[in-house]
Design a protein around this motif. Structure first.
Motif, PDB file in Angstrom:
ATOM      1  N   MET A  25       0.749  -1.055   0.056  1.00  0.00           N
ATOM      2  CA  MET A  25       0.083  -0.439  -0.151  1.00  0.00           C
ATOM      3  C   MET A  25       0.935   1.396   0.109  1.00  0.00           C
ATOM      4  SD  MET A  25      -3.055   0.827   0.398  1.00  0.00           S
ATOM      5  CE  MET A  25      -4.169  -0.823   1.147  1.00  0.00           C
ATOM      6  N   PRO A  26       0.800   2.002  -0.475  1.00  0.00           N
ATOM      7  CA  PRO A  26       1.088   3.699  -0.503  1.00  0.00           C
ATOM      8  C   PRO A  26       1.132   4.705   0.464  1.00  0.00           C
ATOM      9  CG  PRO A  26      -0.429   3.833  -2.651  1.00  0.00           C
ATOM     10  CD  PRO A  26      -0.315   1.947  -1.715  1.00  0.00           C
ATOM     11  N   TYR A  27       2.174   5.284   0.561  1.00  0.00           N
ATOM     12  CA  TYR A  27       2.050   5.655   2.271  1.00  0.00           C
ATOM     13  C   TYR A  27       1.070   7.198   1.841  1.00  0.00           C
ATOM     14  CZ  TYR A  27       3.448   7.387   7.104  1.00  0.00           C
ATOM     15  OH  TYR A  27       3.728   7.571   8.115  1.00  0.00           O
ATOM     16  N   GLY A  28      -0.033   7.746   2.455  1.00  0.00           N
ATOM     17  CA  GLY A  28       0.148   9.044   2.235  1.00  0.00           C
ATOM     18  C   GLY A  28       0.839  10.191   2.840  1.00  0.00           C
ATOM     19  N   HIS A  29       1.530  10.058   3.255  1.00  0.00           N
ATOM     20  CA  HIS A  29       2.207  11.091   4.275  1.00  0.00           C
ATOM     21  C   HIS A  29       3.348  11.105   2.988  1.00  0.00           C
ATOM     22  CE1 HIS A  29       0.371  11.394   7.709  1.00  0.00           C
ATOM     23  NE2 HIS A  29       0.208  10.094   7.826  1.00  0.00           N
ATOM     24  N   GLY A  30       3.610  10.256   2.193  1.00  0.00           N
ATOM     25  CA  GLY A  30       4.410  10.158   1.494  1.00  0.00           C
ATOM     26  C   GLY A  30       4.129  10.317  -0.263  1.00  0.00           C
ATOM     27  N   LEU A  58       4.898  14.191  -2.695  1.00  0.00           N
ATOM     28  CA  LEU A  58       5.241  13.933  -4.464  1.00  0.00           C
ATOM     29  C   LEU A  58       4.011  14.326  -5.027  1.00  0.00           C
ATOM     30  CD1 LEU A  58       7.019  11.208  -5.348  1.00  0.00           C
ATOM     31  CD2 LEU A  58       4.709  10.224  -5.710  1.00  0.00           C
ATOM     32  N   PRO A  63      -3.470  11.940  -0.998  1.00  0.00           N
ATOM     33  CA  PRO A  63      -4.335  11.385  -1.168  1.00  0.00           C
ATOM     34  C   PRO A  63      -5.730  11.034  -0.692  1.00  0.00           C
ATOM     35  CG  PRO A  63      -2.423  12.050   0.896  1.00  0.00           C
ATOM     36  CD  PRO A  63      -2.931  13.005   0.304  1.00  0.00           C
ATOM     37  N   ASP A  64      -6.396  11.911  -0.346  1.00  0.00           N
ATOM     38  CA  ASP A  64      -8.064  12.427   0.462  1.00  0.00           C
ATOM     39  C   ASP A  64      -8.297  12.045  -1.253  1.00  0.00           C
ATOM     40  OD1 ASP A  64      -7.189  13.221   2.513  1.00  0.00           O
ATOM     41  OD2 ASP A  64      -8.222  14.911   2.819  1.00  0.00           O
ATOM     42  N   LEU A 109      -6.896   9.877  -3.725  1.00  0.00           N
ATOM     43  CA  LEU A 109      -7.081   8.783  -3.942  1.00  0.00           C
ATOM     44  C   LEU A 109      -7.647   7.270  -3.999  1.00  0.00           C
ATOM     45  CD1 LEU A 109      -4.888   7.139  -5.909  1.00  0.00           C
ATOM     46  CD2 LEU A 109      -3.401   7.212  -3.599  1.00  0.00           C
ATOM     47  N   LEU A 115      -8.448   3.526  -3.147  1.00  0.00           N
ATOM     48  CA  LEU A 115      -7.816   2.506  -3.383  1.00  0.00           C
ATOM     49  C   LEU A 115      -8.607   1.209  -3.747  1.00  0.00           C
ATOM     50  CD1 LEU A 115      -5.419   3.502  -0.705  1.00  0.00           C
ATOM     51  CD2 LEU A 115      -4.396   3.169  -2.955  1.00  0.00           C
ATOM     52  N   LEU A 166     -11.126   1.768  -0.901  1.00  0.00           N
ATOM     53  CA  LEU A 166     -10.124   1.637   0.701  1.00  0.00           C
ATOM     54  C   LEU A 166      -9.409   3.059   0.455  1.00  0.00           C
ATOM     55  CD1 LEU A 166      -7.898  -1.473   1.341  1.00  0.00           C
ATOM     56  CD2 LEU A 166     -10.208  -0.686   2.538  1.00  0.00           C
ATOM     57  N   ARG A 167      -9.988   3.600   1.765  1.00  0.00           N
ATOM     58  CA  ARG A 167      -9.459   5.437   1.456  1.00  0.00           C
ATOM     59  C   ARG A 167      -8.045   5.091   2.554  1.00  0.00           C
ATOM     60  NH1 ARG A 167     -11.193  10.362   0.323  1.00  0.00           N
ATOM     61  NH2 ARG A 167     -12.780  10.098   0.282  1.00  0.00           N
ATOM     62  N   LEU A 168      -6.876   5.794   2.180  1.00  0.00           N
ATOM     63  CA  LEU A 168      -5.826   5.933   3.311  1.00  0.00           C
ATOM     64  C   LEU A 168      -6.302   7.655   4.152  1.00  0.00           C
ATOM     65  CD1 LEU A 168      -3.543   6.529   0.774  1.00  0.00           C
ATOM     66  CD2 LEU A 168      -3.339   4.665   2.748  1.00  0.00           C
ATOM     67  N   GLU A 172      -1.243   6.490   9.928  1.00  0.00           N
ATOM     68  CA  GLU A 172      -2.382   6.214   8.531  1.00  0.00           C
ATOM     69  C   GLU A 172      -2.444   4.935   8.345  1.00  0.00           C
ATOM     70  OE1 GLU A 172      -1.733   8.396   4.651  1.00  0.00           O
ATOM     71  OE2 GLU A 172      -0.748   5.720   4.368  1.00  0.00           O
ATOM     72  N   ARG A 183      -4.051  16.294   7.245  1.00  0.00           N
ATOM     73  CA  ARG A 183      -2.990  15.391   7.547  1.00  0.00           C
ATOM     74  C   ARG A 183      -2.593  16.524   8.239  1.00  0.00           C
ATOM     75  NH1 ARG A 183      -1.901  11.465   4.754  1.00  0.00           N
ATOM     76  NH2 ARG A 183      -3.856  10.470   4.013  1.00  0.00           N
ATOM     77  N   ARG A 221       8.590  11.783   3.590  1.00  0.00           N
ATOM     78  CA  ARG A 221       8.202  10.622   4.386  1.00  0.00           C
ATOM     79  C   ARG A 221       8.285   9.933   3.180  1.00  0.00           C
ATOM     80  NH1 ARG A 221       9.654  11.833   7.935  1.00  0.00           N
ATOM     81  NH2 ARG A 221       8.260  12.684  10.278  1.00  0.00           N
ATOM     82  N   PRO A 222       8.373   8.323   3.169  1.00  0.00           N
ATOM     83  CA  PRO A 222       8.743   7.293   1.631  1.00  0.00           C
ATOM     84  C   PRO A 222       7.417   7.556   1.046  1.00  0.00           C
ATOM     85  CG  PRO A 222       8.607   6.398   4.267  1.00  0.00           C
ATOM     86  CD  PRO A 222       8.515   8.024   4.316  1.00  0.00           C
ATOM     87  N   LEU A 223       7.645   6.881  -0.287  1.00  0.00           N
ATOM     88  CA  LEU A 223       6.608   6.193  -1.226  1.00  0.00           C
ATOM     89  C   LEU A 223       5.693   5.195  -0.176  1.00  0.00           C
ATOM     90  CD1 LEU A 223       4.509   7.561  -3.666  1.00  0.00           C
ATOM     91  CD2 LEU A 223       5.870   5.968  -4.842  1.00  0.00           C
ATOM     92  N   VAL A 224       6.602   4.445  -0.063  1.00  0.00           N
ATOM     93  CA  VAL A 224       5.968   2.737   0.433  1.00  0.00           C
ATOM     94  C   VAL A 224       6.125   3.041   2.210  1.00  0.00           C
ATOM     95  CG1 VAL A 224       6.529   0.811  -0.129  1.00  0.00           C
ATOM     96  CG2 VAL A 224       6.002   1.950  -1.729  1.00  0.00           C
ATOM     97  N   LEU A 225       5.789   2.400   2.714  1.00  0.00           N
ATOM     98  CA  LEU A 225       6.291   2.054   4.114  1.00  0.00           C
ATOM     99  C   LEU A 225       5.303   0.975   4.004  1.00  0.00           C
ATOM    100  CD1 LEU A 225       7.330   4.063   6.463  1.00  0.00           C
ATOM    101  CD2 LEU A 225       4.915   3.314   7.687  1.00  0.00           C
TER     102      LEU A 225
END
Lengths: 273, 485
Positions: A110-115, A119, A123-124, A126, A128, B349-351, B363, B377, B384-388
């Motif tokens: 899953m991608p990380y929203g803060h990341g 970019l 994230p809101d 997006l 998934l 799903l939603r982050l 998150e 947020r 912060r990384p793209l994939v954690l």
């Protein structure tokens, strides 16, 4: 096609009409060829904003509603490929209102929203969907392309699928047909080493590149080595692209501009430009 | 009485004394407090308790006659209709009944405004927006003419639109030409006007009659084809839809019961993100569901009875009809969520961000819902990384002589670090047990791959109780926690 059925012709005027019919048929065939060529070049595009890249693509950008395949160049370049795909999605979302759907097959984290926010992708906006396998992922992508095509406002603006195996011919044809009616950005990100023949309009290979530094020598912007490996009605190419997350803009990483010299050091010295 | 909203507490209802002070519903509580020096007695708004109390009052009001109906959504759910036809003479005529009712309500501490009229709409308008009282038969038009248009039980937005056209009173509306009004504002306005004036009957839903929305159809020749089942369901919903519309409701959950010819019963449940009355939309979802079921439905020799029940309803707001012609198949995300749930059995799903500074707790992916209030947020300056990764993976053979790492092995690959940003120190959550401190670095290797690595240090010696620290020994070392684009 305005082709007249032969059965309707009466036997008396069949002889003088014969040449006329063949001429009409020829012109009809020509018109059909033109319309087919029109279908190949889509109506709307997502431009990169980089002349060198847009020039290689038919119509000056990624065709919306067409299928685009993105793959990492080598093992370990997966985050770079994901970042490139999401940067394209972010660029599309910056142009139009609406949301983006990301379909994740098994094996994709899953991608990380803060990341994502870093970019330039909100994230809101997006959505998934976790699919159990590739088949479900393709079904979900098709469904996303079909849903809500009648209404223009508040729909999906981009659809991206992260699949576990290569993009097979049949699935790519189905997606291409489903996407042909929409103006949504359609991306499929496949893993490395699963190349298979398909009908994708463009195929991209992404490798990680040295990040752009700011004036303090810290990492400022991501940078990718982008190779356009196949492009229908276009040319291939190879560029070093940087991504500006604030302006949602790609840029051609200039010759050494902003890049530290290859000294092998850690590059944290104060003397960096 | 006040209720919490996104913008703070607002007044929902005020009593007589508060109204005398100049308070009115809708005002923010903070402003009311700032404006007045009088201390205010504020109670939280509890709609469920209100509904229960109204129901008790309705049951009590049955002493005046059997036909009692509580106010519905259109009326504001704060009163009741009483059908006194044929029962008023028991209390000495209409005036006597009203006097008796007012006396008993006042004795219970319930201030009330009572109106008697020939139509429920007129009585409602006089009680809510007029002075109450008795209207002689045939006098409805005259009694209503001076009242504002909102008294017709139309939505506030529609009343505002009417006001913009200069139609502020019901009298203006009754004189205006009907055809343009109907074209512009829909059939609802004309229906409400006719109901209030008594030109069109308005059946009241009495208290004991529960709202049941269902329809069934039997077949002489059993049906087994998917298309036939879908078409039947669409027709059944089209039968139910007017009743739903009259109640101001839409379906959020449906149950389709298929009786097979040999006595076996198949049940399908459909859920929707947003309430709907559209047969086309439901038909499409059912089609997707039957696609997924395929032969699992097992029609056998066919179904002889198809029954559709609405098991869950939700109020539906009126929407202006678009000129472009809304196809009503659910625009945007809600339509997609429903379609995916029916076809693949999973939702979107939603982050969702959380209030935590620890990256892996900041998150989670939550199920998507319509009109989800998304927490804001935090604006972070730090990358912060793209994939954690869900948990830090050990970086082996670490070479980090003076702070930032220079060389390590992770996922069987040797990473020769050419650049490192950091450290960013993230302390653990000391309030939930022993929490080691982490120092994060953004590192870039020769190939340009960027990783998020951290060094985990033991927590300060004095902070955790010694016995707990002994039980859960935090791991010390270097870990990879994420990947940048």
């Amino acid at each position: 096609m305005t082709q007249r059925p032969l059965a309707s012709l009466s036997p008396t005027d069949a002889a003088p009409r014969a040449t006329e019919t063949s001429a009409a048929r020829l012109s009809a065939l020509r018109a059909r060829l033109v319309t087919q060529a029109m279908e190949v070049i889509p109506r709307k595009h997502l431009s990169f904003g980089v002349h060198a890249v847009d020039g290689c693509l038919p119509g000056g950008g990624l065709g919306l509603g067409h299928l685009h395949e993105i793959a990492p160049e080598a093992e370990g370049d997966e985050p770079a490929a994901l970042g490139f795909a999401l940067a394209l999605v972010a660029r599309r979302l910056a142009e139009v209102p609406g949301e983006a759907l990301l379909v994740l097959a098994k094996g994709h984290p899953m991608p990380y929203g803060h990341g994502l926010a870093g970019l330039g992708l909100d994230p809101d906006r997006l959505l998934l969907f976790e699919a159990g396998n590739d088949l479900d992922a393709y079904r979900a992508l098709e469904e996303a392309l079909r849903t809500g095509t009648g209404t223009s406002s508040g729909g999906l603006a981009a659809v991206a699928g992260l699949v576990d195996a290569g993009l097979p011919l049949i699935q790519s044809r189905r997606l291409h047909l489903a996407g042909g009616r929409t103006d949504r950005l359609l991306l499929v990100l496949r893993p490395v080493g699963a190349d298979s023949p398909n009908v994708a309009a463009t195929r991209w290979r992404i490798a990680a590149g040295k990040a752009l530094r700011d004036r303090f020598g810290c990492i400022e912007r991501p940078c990718w080595r982008v190779r356009l490996a196949r492009c229908r009605n276009g040319r291939m190419g190879d560029w070093l692209l940087e991504w500006d997350h604030a302006a949602h803009r790609f840029g051609l990483a200039g010759a050494l501009a902003g890049h530290p010299p290859e000294t092998g050091g850690r590059g944290t010295g104060p003397g960096q430009p | 009485m006040a209720s919490g909203e996104a913008t703070g507490l607002r007044l929902v209802a005020v009593d007589v004394r508060a109204r005398a002070l100049g308070l009115c519903p809708g005002e923010p509580l903070a402003r009311a407090r700032a404006r007045l020096s009088t201390p205010l007695a504020v109670h939280p708004f509890d709609p469920e308790a209100d509904a229960a109390a109204l129901e008790r009052l309705c049951l009590w009001a049955k002493r005046y006659g059997p036909g009692v109906a509580a106010f519905g959504a259109a009326e504001g759910r704060d009163g009741l209709f009483l059908d006194i036809a044929g029962s008023s003479h028991l209390f000495g005529g209409e005036a006597g009944l009203v006097a008796d009712l007012a006396r008993r309500l006042a004795a219970n501490g319930l201030p009330a405004r009572i109106a008697v009229a020939g139509s429920p709409g007129c009585a409602f308008a006089l009680a809510r927006h007029g002075a109450g009282g008795l209207v002689a038969p045939g006098g409805e038009a005259e009694a209503l003419s001076g009242l504002p248009t909102i008294a017709l039980r139309i939505e506030a937005a529609m009343a505002a639109d009417l006001g913009r056209l200069g139609l502020r009173r019901i009298g203006d509306l009754a004189e205006a030409p009907r055809a343009p009004l109907a074209r512009r504002f829909g059939e609802t306005l004309i229906r409400r006007l006719d109901q209030a004036l008594g030109h069109r009957p308005e059946p009241l839903v009495a208290l004991d009659e529960a709202l049941v929305f269902s329809a069934a159809r039997g077949f002489l020749d059993p049906i087994g084809h998917q298309a036939a089942i879908v078409a039947t369901t669409k027709r059944l919903l089209a039968e139910i839809a007017p009743r739903l519309e009259a109640a101001g409701l839409g379906a959020r959950g449906l149950r389709l019961t298929l009786h097979r010819i040999d006595g076996v019963v198949r049940t399908l449940a459909l859920g929707l993100s947003e309430p709907t009355r559209c047969p086309v939309q439901v038909g499409r979802l059912l089609d997707l569901r039957l696609d997924r079921l395929g032969p699992a439905l097992d029609a056998g020799f066919g179904f002889e009875t198809v029954r559709l029940d609405i098991v869950r309803t939700a109020p539906i707001a009126h929407r202006q009809v678009t000129l472009a012609g809304d196809d009503g198949t659910g625009a945007g995300a809600s339509g997609l969520a429903d379609a995916l749930r029916q076809r693949l059995g999973r939702g979107l799903l939603r982050l969702t961000p959380h209030q935590s500074h620890v990256p892996e707790r900041a998150e989670t992916a939550e199920p998507w819902r319509v009109n989800d209030v998304v927490a804001r947020r935090p604006v972070r300056g730090r990358p912060r990384p793209l994939v954690l990764l869900t948990r830090g993976e050990t970086a082996e053979d670490m070479l980090a002589p003076d702070g930032p790492p220079q060389l390590f092995r992770w996922r069987r690959r040797l990473h020769r670090i050419t650049h490192a940003d950091g450290p960013e120190r993230i302390a653990g959550e000391w309030w939930s047990g022993p929490a080691p401190t982490r120092d994060y670095y953004v590192v870039e290797d020769e190939a340009g791959r960027r990783l998020w690595v951290y060094r985990q240090d033991p927590p300060p010696a004095e902070s955790p109780p010694p016995e707990r620290a002994a039980r859960v020994a935090p791991v010390i070392g270097w870990f990879v926690h994420g990947m940048f684009a």
